[in-house]
Design a protein around this motif. Structure first.
Motif, PDB file in Angstrom:
ATOM      1  N   ILE A 166       8.187   6.123  -1.246  1.00 45.54           N
ATOM      2  CA  ILE A 166       6.999   5.323  -1.523  1.00 45.54           C
ATOM      3  C   ILE A 166       6.513   4.796  -0.182  1.00 45.54           C
ATOM      4  O   ILE A 166       7.247   4.084   0.530  1.00 45.54           O
ATOM      5  CB  ILE A 166       7.292   4.169  -2.497  1.00 45.54           C
ATOM      6  N   ALA A 167       5.299   5.160   0.183  1.00 46.47           N
ATOM      7  CA  ALA A 167       4.727   4.788   1.473  1.00 46.47           C
ATOM      8  C   ALA A 167       3.417   4.040   1.257  1.00 46.47           C
ATOM      9  O   ALA A 167       2.772   4.179   0.213  1.00 46.47           O
ATOM     10  CB  ALA A 167       4.492   6.035   2.323  1.00 46.47           C
ATOM     11  N   PHE A 168       3.026   3.253   2.263  1.00 41.49           N
ATOM     12  CA  PHE A 168       1.759   2.536   2.187  1.00 41.49           C
ATOM     13  C   PHE A 168       1.045   2.605   3.526  1.00 41.49           C
ATOM     14  O   PHE A 168       1.652   2.847   4.568  1.00 41.49           O
ATOM     15  CB  PHE A 168       1.968   1.075   1.764  1.00 41.49           C
ATOM     16  N   GLU A 193       1.282   1.596   8.862  1.00 44.00           N
ATOM     17  CA  GLU A 193       1.934   2.438   7.864  1.00 44.00           C
ATOM     18  C   GLU A 193       3.375   1.996   7.680  1.00 44.00           C
ATOM     19  O   GLU A 193       3.991   1.484   8.616  1.00 44.00           O
ATOM     20  CB  GLU A 193       1.895   3.899   8.301  1.00 44.00           C
ATOM     21  N   GLY A 194       3.884   2.200   6.483  1.00 43.60           N
ATOM     22  CA  GLY A 194       5.263   1.848   6.235  1.00 43.60           C
ATOM     23  C   GLY A 194       5.794   2.506   4.984  1.00 43.60           C
ATOM     24  O   GLY A 194       5.065   3.199   4.266  1.00 43.60           O
ATOM     25  N   VAL A 195       7.073   2.277   4.746  1.00 46.02           N
ATOM     26  CA  VAL A 195       7.750   2.811   3.561  1.00 46.02           C
ATOM     27  C   VAL A 195       8.620   1.720   2.957  1.00 46.02           C
ATOM     28  O   VAL A 195       8.961   0.738   3.613  1.00 46.02           O
ATOM     29  CB  VAL A 195       8.635   4.044   3.886  1.00 46.02           C
ATOM     30  N   PHE A 196       8.972   1.915   1.695  1.00 49.02           N
ATOM     31  CA  PHE A 196       9.972   1.099   1.034  1.00 49.02           C
ATOM     32  C   PHE A 196      11.217   1.961   0.907  1.00 49.02           C
ATOM     33  O   PHE A 196      11.160   3.061   0.362  1.00 49.02           O
ATOM     34  CB  PHE A 196       9.486   0.657  -0.349  1.00 49.02           C
ATOM     35  N   HIS A 197      12.340   1.466   1.414  1.00 50.84           N
ATOM     36  CA  HIS A 197      13.563   2.270   1.423  1.00 50.84           C
ATOM     37  C   HIS A 197      14.384   2.180   0.143  1.00 50.84           C
ATOM     38  O   HIS A 197      15.218   3.062  -0.097  1.00 50.84           O
ATOM     39  CB  HIS A 197      14.450   1.872   2.606  1.00 50.84           C
ATOM     40  N   GLU A 198      14.195   1.128  -0.649  1.00 48.43           N
ATOM     41  CA  GLU A 198      15.016   0.959  -1.851  1.00 48.43           C
ATOM     42  C   GLU A 198      14.139   0.998  -3.092  1.00 48.43           C
ATOM     43  O   GLU A 198      13.323   0.094  -3.317  1.00 48.43           O
ATOM     44  CB  GLU A 198      15.792  -0.352  -1.788  1.00 48.43           C
ATOM     45  N   VAL A 199      14.327   2.044  -3.879  1.00 48.19           N
ATOM     46  CA  VAL A 199      13.538   2.238  -5.097  1.00 48.19           C
ATOM     47  C   VAL A 199      14.459   2.777  -6.188  1.00 48.19           C
ATOM     48  O   VAL A 199      15.406   3.528  -5.911  1.00 48.19           O
ATOM     49  CB  VAL A 199      12.342   3.185  -4.836  1.00 48.19           C
ATOM     50  N   ILE A 207      10.898  -1.498  -6.938  1.00 49.54           N
ATOM     51  CA  ILE A 207      11.017  -1.416  -5.483  1.00 49.54           C
ATOM     52  C   ILE A 207      11.606  -2.731  -4.989  1.00 49.54           C
ATOM     53  O   ILE A 207      11.145  -3.808  -5.384  1.00 49.54           O
ATOM     54  CB  ILE A 207       9.633  -1.217  -4.838  1.00 49.54           C
ATOM     55  N   VAL A 208      12.602  -2.673  -4.128  1.00 50.03           N
ATOM     56  CA  VAL A 208      13.111  -3.874  -3.472  1.00 50.03           C
ATOM     57  C   VAL A 208      12.087  -4.221  -2.396  1.00 50.03           C
ATOM     58  O   VAL A 208      11.947  -3.494  -1.405  1.00 50.03           O
ATOM     59  CB  VAL A 208      14.521  -3.654  -2.883  1.00 50.03           C
ATOM     60  N   ALA A 209      11.348  -5.312  -2.616  1.00 50.20           N
ATOM     61  CA  ALA A 209      10.239  -5.668  -1.723  1.00 50.20           C
ATOM     62  C   ALA A 209      10.693  -5.836  -0.273  1.00 50.20           C
ATOM     63  O   ALA A 209       9.985  -5.443   0.663  1.00 50.20           O
ATOM     64  CB  ALA A 209       9.539  -6.923  -2.225  1.00 50.20           C
ATOM     65  N   ALA A 210      11.875  -6.398  -0.070  1.00 49.67           N
ATOM     66  CA  ALA A 210      12.381  -6.628   1.284  1.00 49.67           C
ATOM     67  C   ALA A 210      12.761  -5.332   2.001  1.00 49.67           C
ATOM     68  O   ALA A 210      13.038  -5.349   3.198  1.00 49.67           O
ATOM     69  CB  ALA A 210      13.573  -7.574   1.242  1.00 49.67           C
ATOM     70  N   SER A 211      12.759  -4.206   1.299  1.00 49.81           N
ATOM     71  CA  SER A 211      13.124  -2.932   1.930  1.00 49.81           C
ATOM     72  C   SER A 211      11.957  -2.297   2.677  1.00 49.81           C
ATOM     73  O   SER A 211      12.084  -1.199   3.196  1.00 49.81           O
ATOM     74  CB  SER A 211      13.693  -1.964   0.895  1.00 49.81           C
ATOM     75  N   GLY A 228       8.406  -0.101  10.984  1.00 50.92           N
ATOM     76  CA  GLY A 228       8.835   0.289  12.317  1.00 50.92           C
ATOM     77  C   GLY A 228       8.678  -0.829  13.337  1.00 50.92           C
ATOM     78  O   GLY A 228       8.904  -0.628  14.525  1.00 50.92           O
ATOM     79  N   ASN A 229       8.284  -2.028  12.895  1.00 50.29           N
ATOM     80  CA  ASN A 229       8.113  -3.174  13.775  1.00 50.29           C
ATOM     81  C   ASN A 229       8.801  -4.364  13.101  1.00 50.29           C
ATOM     82  O   ASN A 229       8.280  -4.915  12.124  1.00 50.29           O
ATOM     83  CB  ASN A 229       6.617  -3.443  13.987  1.00 50.29           C
ATOM     84  N   ALA A 230       9.982  -4.749  13.598  1.00 54.54           N
ATOM     85  CA  ALA A 230      10.798  -5.782  12.954  1.00 54.54           C
ATOM     86  C   ALA A 230      10.050  -7.110  12.829  1.00 54.54           C
ATOM     87  O   ALA A 230      10.154  -7.789  11.804  1.00 54.54           O
ATOM     88  CB  ALA A 230      12.102  -5.977  13.721  1.00 54.54           C
TER      89      ALA A 230
END
Length: 186
Positions: free
Chosen positions: A30-32, A44-50, A68-72, A76-78
C-alpha cells in the motif's frame, strides 16, 4: 475517483470461489503520494504493516476488511515520518489503525476491472471511497487486486499546516494486494 470501472459479466465458472480469502502481507503493498509546493514535489511513501481478509459468499456478495498499522508509514525521511505520525497529522498514538471496510453487492470477475466500494476510516472517521481496480488470478486460489483511489485527508481530520498551504488537498493511494483462499475444511 472520478473514473469508474465496472466488472465485465462473468460466467459462474469464471467467478472466484466462495470462502475466506486472506491477505498475504509479504506479497502486498500500500503506497501513497501527496504533492507539495504547488504540486511540483511529490512526497511518496508506503505502509509496511497491513493485514486483512475478505469473504466471498455463495450468493456472490463480497465483504472484507483491510487494516493498516498507521505508524508503519515510511517516506524514507525519519523526521518527516515522525511528524506524519504525530498529533499534527495521523495521531498514531490515539488512532493506531487505518481501515478499509469493503462492501460490495456483486462479485467482480477475475482477470478484469472492478470498482471496489468501501469505507476508509482514518482517525476514527469513516468516509466512502471507491477504488478503481483490476483483479488478476495468479493461481487457482490466489488473486491480486491492484487499485488506485484519491483520498481527501481533510475529510478525516488530517490537517495540513497553514505554512504549507500550497499543498494539494488530495492524496493518491495505490494498492497491490495479494489474497489467498483458505482451504475448504474437509
Amino acid at each position: 475517483m472520478t473514473e469508474h470501472h465496472h466488472p465485465a459479466a462473468a460466467t459462474p465458472s469464471a467467478r472466484l470461489a466462495p470462502g475466506t480469502w486472506d491477505l498475504h502481507p509479504a506479497a502486498s503493498r500500500i503506497a501513497f503520494r501527496h504533492r507539495i509546493v504547488w504540486g511540483l514535489v511529490p512526497v511518496e511513501g508506503v505502509f509496511h504493516e497491513v493485514s486483512g481478509a475478505g469473504e466471498i459468499r455463495s450468493d456472490g456478495s463480497v465483504t472484507g476488511l483491510i487494516s493498516i498499522v498507521a505508524a508503519s508509514l515510511d517516506t524514507g525521511n525519519a523526521r518527516r515520518d515522525g511528524h506524519l505520525r504525530s498529533s499534527d497529522f495521523l495521531d498514531t498514538g490515539a488512532y493506531p489503525a487505518i481501515t478499509f471496510a469493503v462492501h460490495r453487492e456483486d462479485l467482480p470477475a477475475p482477470d478484469g476491472p472492478a470498482e471496489v466500494l468501501g469505507t476508509l476510516s482514518v482517525k476514527g472517521i469513516g468516509r466512502p471511497v471507491p477504488v478503481a481496480a483490476s483483479v488478476r488470478r495468479t493461481a487457482p486460489d490466489t488473486v491480486v487486486l491492484t487499485g488506485r483511489a484519491t483520498v481527501t485527508p481533510a475529510s478525516h481530520r488530517v490537517r495540513m499546516p497553514r505554512a504549507l498551504g500550497f499543498m494539494r488537498p488530495t492524496t493518491e493511494v495505490e494498492v497491490d494486494l495479494t489474497f489467498v483462499r483458505d482451504p475448504v475444511p474437509g
